[in-house]
Structures are given as structure tokens and as C-alpha cells.
Motif scaffolding. Structure first.
Motif, PDB file in Angstrom:
ATOM      1  N   LEU A  95       0.971  -1.161  -0.094  1.00 26.62           N
ATOM      2  CA  LEU A  95      -0.076   0.133  -0.099  1.00 26.62           C
ATOM      3  C   LEU A  95       0.749   1.400   0.154  1.00 26.62           C
ATOM      4  CD1 LEU A  95      -3.134   0.026  -0.033  1.00 26.62           C
ATOM      5  CD2 LEU A  95      -2.312  -2.040   0.527  1.00 26.62           C
ATOM      6  N   GLY A  96       2.075   1.293   0.735  1.00 29.04           N
ATOM      7  CA  GLY A  96       3.010   2.226   0.610  1.00 29.04           C
ATOM      8  C   GLY A  96       3.420   2.683  -0.743  1.00 29.04           C
ATOM      9  N   SER A  97       3.603   1.622  -1.548  1.00 26.89           N
ATOM     10  CA  SER A  97       4.202   1.658  -2.863  1.00 26.89           C
ATOM     11  C   SER A  97       3.089   2.596  -3.620  1.00 26.89           C
ATOM     12  CB  SER A  97       4.593   0.565  -3.230  1.00 26.89           C
ATOM     13  OG  SER A  97       3.603  -0.343  -3.975  1.00 26.89           O
ATOM     14  N   LEU A  98       1.937   2.215  -3.410  1.00 25.24           N
ATOM     15  CA  LEU A  98       0.874   2.443  -4.336  1.00 25.24           C
ATOM     16  C   LEU A  98       0.589   3.897  -3.890  1.00 25.24           C
ATOM     17  CD1 LEU A  98      -1.496   2.103  -6.375  1.00 25.24           C
ATOM     18  CD2 LEU A  98      -2.844   1.370  -4.549  1.00 25.24           C
ATOM     19  N   ALA A  99       0.614   4.301  -2.665  1.00 23.28           N
ATOM     20  CA  ALA A  99       0.509   5.673  -2.299  1.00 23.28           C
ATOM     21  C   ALA A  99       1.662   6.693  -2.896  1.00 23.28           C
ATOM     22  CB  ALA A  99       0.401   5.661  -0.696  1.00 23.28           C
ATOM     23  N   LEU A 100       2.781   6.082  -2.967  1.00 24.72           N
ATOM     24  CA  LEU A 100       4.019   6.925  -3.615  1.00 24.72           C
ATOM     25  C   LEU A 100       3.873   7.049  -5.132  1.00 24.72           C
ATOM     26  CD1 LEU A 100       6.661   8.322  -3.224  1.00 24.72           C
ATOM     27  CD2 LEU A 100       7.730   5.994  -3.647  1.00 24.72           C
ATOM     28  N   ALA A 101       3.161   5.837  -5.743  1.00 26.73           N
ATOM     29  CA  ALA A 101       3.139   6.253  -7.322  1.00 26.73           C
ATOM     30  C   ALA A 101       1.945   7.180  -7.441  1.00 26.73           C
ATOM     31  CB  ALA A 101       2.642   4.905  -7.703  1.00 26.73           C
ATOM     32  N   VAL A 102       0.716   7.106  -6.721  1.00 30.88           N
ATOM     33  CA  VAL A 102      -0.242   8.074  -6.779  1.00 30.88           C
ATOM     34  C   VAL A 102       0.046   9.477  -6.553  1.00 30.88           C
ATOM     35  CG1 VAL A 102      -2.448   8.717  -6.045  1.00 30.88           C
ATOM     36  CG2 VAL A 102      -1.818   6.321  -6.280  1.00 30.88           C
ATOM     37  N   ALA A 103       0.792   9.842  -5.410  1.00 27.88           N
ATOM     38  CA  ALA A 103       1.457  10.904  -5.284  1.00 27.88           C
ATOM     39  C   ALA A 103       2.262  11.557  -6.298  1.00 27.88           C
ATOM     40  CB  ALA A 103       2.200  11.086  -3.697  1.00 27.88           C
ATOM     41  N   LEU A 104       3.061  10.839  -6.955  1.00 29.24           N
ATOM     42  CA  LEU A 104       3.838  11.286  -8.004  1.00 29.24           C
ATOM     43  C   LEU A 104       3.330  11.096  -9.542  1.00 29.24           C
ATOM     44  CD1 LEU A 104       7.217   9.392  -6.958  1.00 29.24           C
ATOM     45  CD2 LEU A 104       6.573  11.583  -6.574  1.00 29.24           C
ATOM     46  N   ASP A 105       1.906  10.881  -9.400  1.00 30.98           N
ATOM     47  CA  ASP A 105       1.088  10.749 -10.846  1.00 30.98           C
ATOM     48  C   ASP A 105       1.808   9.970 -11.548  1.00 30.98           C
ATOM     49  OD1 ASP A 105      -1.085  11.588 -12.118  1.00 30.98           O
ATOM     50  OD2 ASP A 105      -0.027  13.125 -13.098  1.00 30.98           O
ATOM     51  N   ALA A 106       2.428   8.829 -11.090  1.00 30.50           N
ATOM     52  CA  ALA A 106       2.856   7.763 -11.928  1.00 30.50           C
ATOM     53  C   ALA A 106       2.169   6.289 -11.657  1.00 30.50           C
ATOM     54  CB  ALA A 106       4.318   7.615 -11.422  1.00 30.50           C
ATOM     55  N   VAL A 107       1.049   6.276 -11.254  1.00 28.84           N
ATOM     56  CA  VAL A 107       0.128   5.157 -11.084  1.00 28.84           C
ATOM     57  C   VAL A 107       0.025   4.386 -12.304  1.00 28.84           C
ATOM     58  CG1 VAL A 107      -1.964   6.179 -10.732  1.00 28.84           C
ATOM     59  CG2 VAL A 107      -1.300   3.840  -9.519  1.00 28.84           C
ATOM     60  N   THR A 108      -0.011   3.358 -12.486  1.00 29.87           N
ATOM     61  CA  THR A 108      -0.628   2.373 -13.740  1.00 29.87           C
ATOM     62  C   THR A 108      -1.544   1.505 -13.289  1.00 29.87           C
ATOM     63  OG1 THR A 108       1.051   0.739 -13.596  1.00 29.87           O
ATOM     64  CG2 THR A 108       1.777   2.861 -14.843  1.00 29.87           C
ATOM     65  N   PHE A 109      -2.429   1.105 -14.165  1.00 31.73           N
ATOM     66  CA  PHE A 109      -3.497   0.153 -14.073  1.00 31.73           C
ATOM     67  C   PHE A 109      -2.885  -1.245 -13.452  1.00 31.73           C
ATOM     68  CE2 PHE A 109      -6.020  -3.356 -15.582  1.00 31.73           C
ATOM     69  CZ  PHE A 109      -7.163  -3.269 -14.816  1.00 31.73           C
ATOM     70  N   GLY A 110      -1.585  -1.601 -13.942  1.00 27.97           N
ATOM     71  CA  GLY A 110      -0.885  -2.860 -13.739  1.00 27.97           C
ATOM     72  C   GLY A 110      -0.520  -2.811 -12.228  1.00 27.97           C
ATOM     73  N   HIS A 111       0.077  -1.607 -11.794  1.00 35.51           N
ATOM     74  CA  HIS A 111       0.165  -1.302 -10.288  1.00 35.51           C
ATOM     75  C   HIS A 111      -0.804  -1.596  -9.457  1.00 35.51           C
ATOM     76  CE1 HIS A 111       3.125   1.478  -7.525  1.00 35.51           C
ATOM     77  NE2 HIS A 111       2.559   0.028  -6.974  1.00 35.51           N
ATOM     78  N   ALA A 170     -11.340  12.497  -1.551  1.00 35.00           N
ATOM     79  CA  ALA A 170     -11.466  13.753  -1.894  1.00 35.00           C
ATOM     80  C   ALA A 170     -10.358  14.688  -1.533  1.00 35.00           C
ATOM     81  CB  ALA A 170     -12.957  14.284  -1.492  1.00 35.00           C
ATOM     82  N   LEU A 171      -9.944  14.385  -0.285  1.00 35.11           N
ATOM     83  CA  LEU A 171      -8.741  15.241   0.023  1.00 35.11           C
ATOM     84  C   LEU A 171      -7.440  15.114  -0.639  1.00 35.11           C
ATOM     85  CD1 LEU A 171      -7.666  17.255   2.414  1.00 35.11           C
ATOM     86  CD2 LEU A 171      -7.082  15.055   3.579  1.00 35.11           C
ATOM     87  N   GLY A 172      -7.132  13.963  -1.231  1.00 37.48           N
ATOM     88  CA  GLY A 172      -5.955  13.665  -2.035  1.00 37.48           C
ATOM     89  C   GLY A 172      -6.201  12.126  -2.518  1.00 37.48           C
ATOM     90  N   ARG A 173      -5.770  11.968  -3.606  1.00 36.84           N
ATOM     91  CA  ARG A 173      -5.908  10.583  -4.030  1.00 36.84           C
ATOM     92  C   ARG A 173      -5.105   9.662  -3.468  1.00 36.84           C
ATOM     93  NH1 ARG A 173      -6.807  11.037 -10.675  1.00 36.84           N
ATOM     94  NH2 ARG A 173      -8.996  12.240 -10.640  1.00 36.84           N
TER      95      ARG A 173
END
Length: 418
Positions: A95-111, A170-173
Motif C-alpha cells: 500500500l505504501g508503494s501505491l500511495a507513492l506512485a499516486v502522489a507522483l502521478d505515476a500510477v498504472t493500472f497494472g500497479h 476527496a482530500l487527495g488520491r
């Protein structure tokens, strides 16, 4: 392994190890509910596809299908405390890795699919280890009360977690996923403080894993009560998990915001808490058969109302009402299962029961996504309504409950404040 005398003498409110386990799971359950609503909101926000939202949800539940039985055999071999710590540590990292990817706007569907799958793997191992370990930290006469408290825990987390997840999204993805990662780390800490020994007595010769899995499956298959309750639970698991996505889509179609959608699922928590508070009282007075039939018939009646009743809030209210008798089921049926399964087979047999109950859930999510995109909400609701009616018919017509006690032994005559 017998329950230590100190635990045997303590009611639940003074049972240190049970309360550490319980508090840790309150926090991690809260986090899991936060991310449960955040996952489909994230997929819908980034892809706009109900089908892809269903695929992510399916990935989260797929480990139940592919890992459930071997996980049960392994948990019966391993130290259950260590299993729970590793499972929640892995979930925190994912979950930490996903949060980081979302924050960096680098999240993918595969992730998103990968993280959902890892969280599902952690759930399978943790859930089996916790269920198998519970009789080691709780005396038998407190087992029903412990299960009722666990049900309160789960539904309190649902009550707070789903609306909180919508608000945090709503506060942040990224915020809901940070919250969930921290909740798993807190669970690791509380688990580490438990003193009860979960060591297995060494066996002179350990049978092969395949043989142990077969032994658990064989024991399960010879028990009509386990077979039938697992089949009924399957119809409910498929329906309720599929409808989770349906409720979100219905609410979006009616103009609900992300925060409001999260708030709708608070009704699941409200119904669950009410059911949990009533569970010991109901279990003392109603037979297991009555409880099973009442729960399935109520669900069959409620499902069509999702499409019939208008309004943005009504889908959440109706969906929540479907859960009100779940805690009574968990207390009465769950305790009877734990009592009839031999301790040395407990995780293996429970893994088979969980597989039958939840093995089709990944397909339910994908089917819900496909039906929603191809046919719309009303036909999708009708399909799941038919599944729930089938479960009610099985419950009414089955004779598998005739050997179950009318009242759980540890609740007969019990009025202890837990």
C-alpha cells in the motif's frame, strides 16, 4: 495446544492478548475499509471503466481462490503469530508503494492490480492464522462472545472506514492508501506484543503438503453442516461483493460525489454494529437453522430494492440492511464450526470452507463490471437477486442443520458482560 490457565480465568475485557489482537485489527480493518472504497474510486477516476474497477477488485479477492487451501495447510504448520506479522508487513509495503506512485502521478493500472493482489494474499494468510489462533487466546466459554466482539470490530471499521475513505480520497488520491499502510504497521506492533505461545508441537514425521491439504478437504467434505453453510455463504459472498460495485455505479449515476459514496457505506457499519450487539442475545434464543434461514430470506427480499427505490442515499441504506444478520451468523455458525473442527486440522478445514464461500468472488467482481457496462444497473441487480434467492432456497430446504445445537453451549445460561 490447550488454553493457558491465565487466559481460561480471564473474561475478555481482561484478556490482554485477545485485546491486543482485537485493537490491532480494529485499526487495520479501518485501513482496509478506507482503501476498499478508494480502490474503485481511483480506478474510475483514472480510467472511467467499471470493468477495470471490477478487475482490480477481483485481483484483491483472487488469492482466496488460488491460495486458500494451500495457505490453510501451511498455517497449520507455521507459527500463526509470525504469519500474521509477515502478512501485515507485506500489505503495508504494498500500500505504501501505491500511495507513492499516486502522489507522483505515476500510477498504472497494472500497479493497482498488483497491489490489490498482494493485499489479498496478506488477507488470506492473516485471516486463516487469526481464526485458527483464536481458541488459543480465548477460553472456549468465551468463544462466542469473542466472535461477537470481532464482528463489532469489523462493522465499526466499516462504519467509519468507508466514509473516511471517500473523504480522504476527496482530500487527495494518495491519502487513503497512506492511511491503510500505516494501519497495517500498527497491527504489526500490537501483534508483536502478544505473549501467548503459538509454537507447534514438533511431529516426528511431517506428511507431504499435498497429503495435508487432502486431509483437510476430506474432513470438510464429510461434514454436511460445513458443506451447506459454505455453499450458502458463497451465494451471499458473490451477491454482496458484486453489489458493492453496483451500489457505487448507481450512486454515481444519481449524481453522488466521492465523499457521499463513501458515506453511503456507513450504513453497512451501522447495520453490522446493531447486528453484533444483538448477536449474543439472538444466539441464546434462536436455533442455528432459524438464523441461517432468516439471513438468507432477508437478503433475497432486499436486493431488488436497490433498483426500485429512488434517491442517492437509498442504495446505501438497502445495501447496509443486507448485512444486519451477518454478525449473528458469524457468532452462531462460526463458533459451531470452530468447536467441531479438530484443532490440528482447523486452518486446513477453514481454508476449504473459505474457498467454497469466497472462491467465486473474483468472478463476481468481473461479472458485475461486465454486466454494468453491457446491460446497466437494473439487469445487473436482477442477476444478483436470483443468486440470493437460490441461497435462500438452499437454506430452507436443507437438512444439514438438524445436528447443530439449538443454542451454542457457551452461551447457554451465560450473561457475562464482555
Amino acid at each position: 495446544m490447550s488454553v493457558p490457565a491465565a487466559i481460561e480465568d480471564h473474561p475478555l475485557r481482561r484478556n490482554r492478548d485477545f485485546n491486543l489482537l482485537w485493537v490491532g485489527q480494529v485499526v487495520s480493518d479501518l485501513g482496509a475499509n478506507v482503501s476498499a472504497i478508494a480502490f474503485p474510486l481511483l480506478v474510475l477516476a483514472t480510467t472511467g471503466s467499471a470493468l477495470q474497477a471490477g478487475i482490480v477488485a477481483a485481483a484483491r479477492s483472487l488469492p482466496d481462490l488460488v491460495l486458500g487451501v494451500p495457505a490453510g495447510a501451511l498455517v497449520d504448520r507455521w507459527n500463526q503469530k509470525r504469519v500474521m506479522i509477515v502478512a501485515d508487513g507485506a500489505r503495508a509495503a504494498a500500500l505504501g508503494s501505491l500511495a507513492l506512485a499516486v502522489a507522483l502521478d505515476a500510477v498504472t493500472f497494472g500497479h493497482m492490480v498488483a497491489v490489490a493482489f498482494v493485499e489479498g494474499v496478506g488477507f488470506v494468510f492473516f485471516d486463516l492464522a487469526e481464526a485458527s489462533a483464536l481458541p488459543k487466546v480465548v477460553a472456549d466459554r468465551h468463544l462466542d462472545a469473542a466472535l461477537a466482539r470481532n464482528s463489532v470490530r469489523a462493522h465499526t471499521a466499516a462504519l467509519a472506514g468507508q466514509p473516511l475513505g471517500g473523504a480522504l480520497f476527496a482530500l487527495g488520491r494518495a491519502v487513503p492508501f497512506v492511511f491503510d499502510a500505516v494501519s497495517y504497521l500498527m497491527s504489526v506492533v500490537t501483534m508483536s506484543l502478544i505473549r501467548t505461545s503459538f509454537r507447534r508441537d514438533p511431529l516426528p514425521e511431517r506428511p507431504r503438503l499435498r497429503g495435508e491439504m487432502r486431509e483437510g478437504l476430506s474432513w470438510f467434505w464429510r461434514q454436511p453442516f460445513l458443506r451447506t453453510t459454505s455453499l450458502i455463504a458463497m451465494t451471499r459472498s458473490v451477491t454482496l461483493n458484486g453489489l458493492y460495485l453496483v451500489v457505487i455505479v448507481i450512486a454515481r449515476e444519481r449524481g453522488a460525489s466521492a465523499a457521499l459514496i463513501g458515506a453511503l457505506f456507513a450504513f453497512v457499519g451501522v447495520a453490522g454494529i446493531l447486528g453484533s450487539l444483538a448477536a449474543p442475545w439472538v444466539a441464546r434464543r434462536a436455533s442455528i437453522r432459524t438464523i441461517i434461514i432468516a439471513m438468507t430470506v432477508l437478503g433475497a427480499v432486499l436486493v431488488p430494492l436497490l433498483s426500485i427505490l429512488p434517491g442517492q442515499a437509498t442504495p446505501g441504506i438497502v445495501f447496509g440492511a443486507m448485512w444486519i444478520l451477518n454478525p449473528v451468523w458469524s457468532t452462531a455458525v462460526g463458533a459451531h464450526r470452530l468447536r467441531i473442527i479438530p484443532p490440528e486440522l482447523r486452518a486446513r478445514v477453514l481454508s476449504v470452507a473459505f474457498l467454497v464461500s469466497g472462491g467465486l468472488v473474483p468472478l463476481a467482481f468481473v461479472a458485475a463490471g461486465l454486466l454494468l457496462e453491457a446491460a446497466g444497473t437494473t439487469p445487473t441487480v436482477l442477476v444478483f437477486s436470483g443468486i440470493m434467492v437460490a441461497g435462500a432456497a438452499i437454506a430452507i430446504g436443507s437438512r444439514a442443520f438438524r445436528d447443530a445445537p439449538d443454542r451454542p453451549p457457551s452461551l447457554a445460561g451465560q450473561s457475562e458482560n464482555v
